[in-house]
Design a protein around this motif. Structure first.
Motif: not given
Length: 272
Positions: A46-48, A40-42, A188-194, A196-197
């Protein structure tokens, strides 16, 4: 007897074959494209951001090694003071070559340890990039280091260089790189807790299965408690019915005894 002529199917044209292939594009799609379609976009963001944090951390460690080498005289002076305090009562003294070897060795060991951590983080990021079984472990490890990088930003503004031969521009550059690492880590903390991740790494499915198991165990425990209470009530009812039956039997025996000793007409006082 006539033999029917066999029916010949018309040859497929290249146009039809291209249409069939376009209708089923997933059949010929490679595994890498399927993995890309699952993201997904999230997850992509996150990888970026974690890749930016990894590269910036590598640059920070390189600048730290350069700063340590430029400030090696102060490090040697501290090593001599420590050696003098340690060997003060023995009357011995360490040679300068040994002190220099210890100082440069500490710099090299510190750099190797830092680069080893960066290598592990790079491997974990590569594992997270491919949806493998280690994706959940990679996410948790990066989450921990993202917390560390985010907290380290505070010390960038608190620490001030004093008595150092390192130029100011190197401190400014190193501090800027650390800020970039911290900002990327917080993102990364924000995106990794979604959600979708977590679904991408398979941890969400594991959490759901664990929740189902907990609910099943709770239902079984409640069923056992209800069965136990039901058995206790049945036991009490059986004991009550048994006591009632015993009391009835004793009453019947007493009545039989009274009826066997009853006489009519009753005797008079004079015995007549």
């Amino acid at each position: 007897m006539t033999i029917p002529a066999p029916r010949l199917s018309p040859p497929t044209s290249p146009k039809n074959s291209s249409q069939n292939s376009s209708q089923n594009p997933s059949q010929g799609a490679p595994q890498g494209q399927e993995d890309q379609s699952k993201r997904t976009e999230t997850v992509a963001l996150l990888i970026v951001v974690w890749l930016v944090a990894l590269v910036a951390e590598f640059v920070h460690q390189c600048l730290s090694v350069i700063a340590s080498l430029l400030n090696c005289d102060q490090l040697l002076a501290q090593a001599r003071e420590q050696a003098a305090d340690t060997l003060a009562g023995t009357g011995q003294d360490l040679s300068d070559s040994l002190i220099q070897s210890a100082a440069y060795g500490s710099i090299i060991l510190s750099a190797l340890f830092s680069f080893a951590i960066i290598a592990v983080l790079a491997w974990m990021l590569w594992s997270f990039n491919k949806p493998t079984k280690r994706a959940g472990t990679a996410r948790r490890l990066w989450f921990f280091f993202s917390l560390y990088f985010g907290i380290r930003i505070v010390f960038v503004f608190l620490l001030t260089p004093a008595g150092s031969k390192v130029p100011d521009w190197l401190f400014v550059l190193d501090g800027s790189v650390q800020i970039i690492v911290g900002v990327a880590a917080v993102m990364g903390l924000f995106f990794s807790s979604r959600e979708e991740t977590l679904d991408y790494t398979g941890e969400l499915e594991q959490m759901r299965e664990m929740e189902k198991e907990l609910q099943k165990a709770r239902r079984e425990r409640e069923e056992e408690e209800r069965q136990k209470s039901r058995e206790e009530k049945l036991g009490e009812l059986r004991q009550g019915s048994k006591r009632g039956k015993d009391g009835k039997d004793s009453n019947d025996g007493q009545e039989d005894k009274d009826s066997s000793g009853f006489r009519w007409p009753p005797r008079s006082k004079g015995g007549k």
